[in-house]
Scaffold this motif. Structure first.
Motif, PDB file in Angstrom:
ATOM      1  N   ASN A  17      38.965  55.911   3.043  1.00 26.47           N
ATOM      2  CA  ASN A  17      38.483  57.284   3.267  1.00 26.47           C
ATOM      3  C   ASN A  17      37.058  57.280   3.786  1.00 26.47           C
ATOM      4  O   ASN A  17      36.696  58.078   4.654  1.00 26.47           O
ATOM      5  CB  ASN A  17      38.548  58.089   1.973  1.00 26.47           C
ATOM      6  N   LEU A  18      36.225  56.391   3.219  1.00 17.36           N
ATOM      7  CA  LEU A  18      34.837  56.301   3.659  1.00 17.36           C
ATOM      8  C   LEU A  18      34.758  55.890   5.131  1.00 17.36           C
ATOM      9  O   LEU A  18      33.966  56.441   5.897  1.00 17.36           O
ATOM     10  CB  LEU A  18      34.051  55.310   2.798  1.00 17.36           C
ATOM     11  N   MET A  19      35.587  54.925   5.506  1.00 16.97           N
ATOM     12  CA  MET A  19      35.569  54.462   6.896  1.00 16.97           C
ATOM     13  C   MET A  19      36.010  55.579   7.844  1.00 16.97           C
ATOM     14  O   MET A  19      35.410  55.766   8.908  1.00 16.97           O
ATOM     15  CB  MET A  19      36.468  53.225   7.052  1.00 16.97           C
ATOM     16  N   SER A  20      37.022  56.326   7.483  1.00 14.18           N
ATOM     17  CA  SER A  20      37.482  57.440   8.326  1.00 14.18           C
ATOM     18  C   SER A  20      36.386  58.475   8.501  1.00 14.18           C
ATOM     19  O   SER A  20      36.114  58.939   9.620  1.00 14.18           O
ATOM     20  CB  SER A  20      38.707  58.108   7.697  1.00 14.18           C
ATOM     21  N   PHE A  21      35.723  58.829   7.410  1.00 15.70           N
ATOM     22  CA  PHE A  21      34.664  59.825   7.467  1.00 15.70           C
ATOM     23  C   PHE A  21      33.468  59.289   8.256  1.00 15.70           C
ATOM     24  O   PHE A  21      32.854  60.011   9.055  1.00 15.70           O
ATOM     25  CB  PHE A  21      34.255  60.232   6.049  1.00 15.70           C
ATOM     26  N   ALA A  22      33.144  58.013   8.067  1.00 18.71           N
ATOM     27  CA  ALA A  22      32.028  57.399   8.792  1.00 18.71           C
ATOM     28  C   ALA A  22      32.297  57.377  10.290  1.00 18.71           C
ATOM     29  O   ALA A  22      31.384  57.600  11.097  1.00 18.71           O
ATOM     30  CB  ALA A  22      31.774  55.992   8.269  1.00 18.71           C
ATOM     31  N   MET A  23      33.530  57.132  10.682  1.00 21.07           N
ATOM     32  CA  MET A  23      33.875  57.136  12.115  1.00 21.07           C
ATOM     33  C   MET A  23      33.723  58.537  12.702  1.00 21.07           C
ATOM     34  O   MET A  23      33.284  58.698  13.839  1.00 21.07           O
ATOM     35  CB  MET A  23      35.302  56.622  12.341  1.00 21.07           C
ATOM     36  N   LYS A  24      34.060  59.561  11.932  1.00 26.48           N
ATOM     37  CA  LYS A  24      33.873  60.941  12.402  1.00 26.48           C
ATOM     38  C   LYS A  24      32.390  61.258  12.585  1.00 26.48           C
ATOM     39  O   LYS A  24      32.013  61.956  13.511  1.00 26.48           O
ATOM     40  CB  LYS A  24      34.503  61.934  11.436  1.00 26.48           C
ATOM     41  N   LEU A  25      31.572  60.734  11.681  1.00 28.16           N
ATOM     42  CA  LEU A  25      30.140  61.014  11.752  1.00 28.16           C
ATOM     43  C   LEU A  25      29.450  60.240  12.874  1.00 28.16           C
ATOM     44  O   LEU A  25      28.638  60.800  13.614  1.00 28.16           O
ATOM     45  CB  LEU A  25      29.459  60.686  10.418  1.00 28.16           C
ATOM     46  N   THR A  27      30.993  57.935  15.327  1.00 23.40           N
ATOM     47  CA  THR A  27      31.805  57.611  16.517  1.00 23.40           C
ATOM     48  C   THR A  27      31.512  56.210  17.055  1.00 23.40           C
ATOM     49  O   THR A  27      31.703  55.941  18.228  1.00 23.40           O
ATOM     50  CB  THR A  27      31.620  58.652  17.652  1.00 23.40           C
ATOM     51  N   ASN A  28      31.053  55.333  16.188  1.00 26.08           N
ATOM     52  CA  ASN A  28      30.768  53.956  16.579  1.00 26.08           C
ATOM     53  C   ASN A  28      31.184  53.065  15.413  1.00 26.08           C
ATOM     54  O   ASN A  28      30.720  53.249  14.290  1.00 26.08           O
ATOM     55  CB  ASN A  28      29.259  53.815  16.865  1.00 26.08           C
ATOM     56  N   ARG A  29      32.043  52.087  15.677  1.00 32.52           N
ATOM     57  CA  ARG A  29      32.618  51.269  14.612  1.00 32.52           C
ATOM     58  C   ARG A  29      31.556  50.486  13.841  1.00 32.52           C
ATOM     59  O   ARG A  29      31.581  50.443  12.609  1.00 32.52           O
ATOM     60  CB  ARG A  29      33.674  50.312  15.171  1.00 32.52           C
ATOM     61  N   GLU A  30      30.587  49.885  14.531  1.00 32.91           N
ATOM     62  CA  GLU A  30      29.562  49.101  13.835  1.00 32.91           C
ATOM     63  C   GLU A  30      28.687  49.988  12.956  1.00 32.91           C
ATOM     64  O   GLU A  30      28.367  49.641  11.822  1.00 32.91           O
ATOM     65  CB  GLU A  30      28.713  48.334  14.840  1.00 32.91           C
ATOM     66  N   GLU A  31      28.280  51.125  13.489  1.00 34.59           N
ATOM     67  CA  GLU A  31      27.474  52.056  12.701  1.00 34.59           C
ATOM     68  C   GLU A  31      28.273  52.588  11.515  1.00 34.59           C
ATOM     69  O   GLU A  31      27.726  52.809  10.436  1.00 34.59           O
ATOM     70  CB  GLU A  31      26.985  53.214  13.567  1.00 34.59           C
ATOM     71  N   ALA A  32      29.583  52.800  11.721  1.00 33.54           N
ATOM     72  CA  ALA A  32      30.439  53.272  10.631  1.00 33.54           C
ATOM     73  C   ALA A  32      30.521  52.233   9.520  1.00 33.54           C
ATOM     74  O   ALA A  32      30.439  52.575   8.338  1.00 33.54           O
ATOM     75  CB  ALA A  32      31.831  53.607  11.168  1.00 33.54           C
ATOM     76  N   HIS A  33      30.663  50.963   9.901  1.00 28.12           N
ATOM     77  CA  HIS A  33      30.698  49.899   8.881  1.00 28.12           C
ATOM     78  C   HIS A  33      29.382  49.868   8.097  1.00 28.12           C
ATOM     79  O   HIS A  33      29.401  49.728   6.876  1.00 28.12           O
ATOM     80  CB  HIS A  33      30.948  48.526   9.526  1.00 28.12           C
ATOM     81  N   ASP A  34      28.268  49.989   8.798  1.00 26.25           N
ATOM     82  CA  ASP A  34      26.963  50.005   8.122  1.00 26.25           C
ATOM     83  C   ASP A  34      26.856  51.190   7.168  1.00 26.25           C
ATOM     84  O   ASP A  34      26.351  51.062   6.050  1.00 26.25           O
ATOM     85  CB  ASP A  34      25.824  50.066   9.146  1.00 26.25           C
ATOM     86  N   LEU A  35      27.345  52.340   7.614  1.00 32.04           N
ATOM     87  CA  LEU A  35      27.290  53.542   6.784  1.00 32.04           C
ATOM     88  C   LEU A  35      28.165  53.394   5.539  1.00 32.04           C
ATOM     89  O   LEU A  35      27.750  53.791   4.439  1.00 32.04           O
ATOM     90  CB  LEU A  35      27.703  54.770   7.602  1.00 32.04           C
ATOM     91  N   VAL A  36      29.344  52.817   5.687  1.00 30.68           N
ATOM     92  CA  VAL A  36      30.232  52.586   4.534  1.00 30.68           C
ATOM     93  C   VAL A  36      29.556  51.633   3.553  1.00 30.68           C
ATOM     94  O   VAL A  36      29.566  51.858   2.334  1.00 30.68           O
ATOM     95  CB  VAL A  36      31.599  52.021   4.988  1.00 30.68           C
TER      96      VAL A  36
END
Length: 168
Positions: A17-25, A27-36
């Motif tokens: 769920n965190l990864m899905s929400f991070a991708m919405k925020l 829109t970049n996979r690496e930044e989403a991983h960092d955010l998670v």
């Protein structure tokens, strides 16, 4: 299983769920991983602040949203231009002025030379407009009617466009 292990397993169970929400925020996979990763760490550090019988998913997604907003604000602050010149010259330039390239600097000099050949009645309102003054400010500063200021800016822009048609 104790309370600490239950909390950790809940955090781990939320990774999708965190990864899905991070991708919405982001829109970049690496930044989403960092955010998670940042969110997971912050949630684990703040386990004591989580109140039982509270929506866990809402709590952890709020942490993520707040981290994202804080990171965004930080990046905006870091990218803010501080103009130390006396007349705030750099702030009055458009961000994409083209002056960084040799061609852009040449074009800016040529435009300035063409403008210098215009009558002052047209050059001054146009220069003030380009510098960021509002039409009302130009009108009061030059003691001209507002309609005259607007028409002179329009005709100066039109004439420049004609003279510089080769730059398009």
């Amino acid at each position: 299983m104790n309370k600490n292990d239950t909390f950790k397993s809940s955090v781990i169970g939320m990774q999708g769920n965190l990864m899905s929400f991070a991708m919405k925020l982001t829109t970049n996979r690496e930044e989403a991983h960092d955010l998670v990763q940042d969110t997971t760490l912050k949630a684990l550090d703040n386990e004591g602040k989580f109140a039982e019988n509270t929506n866990f998913k809402g709590w952890i997604l709020t942490i993520m949203r707040n981290i994202f907003i804080n990171n965004y604000r930080k990046s905006v602050r870091e990218n803010t231009v501080v103009d130390a010149t006396e007349d705030l010259y750099h702030l009055n330039l458009s961000q994409d002025s083209g002056l960084e390239t040799p061609d852009g600097a040449y074009a800016a000099r040529e435009i300035s030379a063409i403008l210098a050949g215009f009558p002052a009645d047209y050059r001054e309102p146009f220069s003030m407009h380009v510098a960021g003054y509002k039409n009302e400010e130009i009108s009061s500063s030059l003691s001209m009617p507002l309609g005259t200021v607007k028409s002179r800016i329009f005709f100066t822009r039109k004439r420049l466009r004609e003279l510089l048609k080769d730059y398009r």
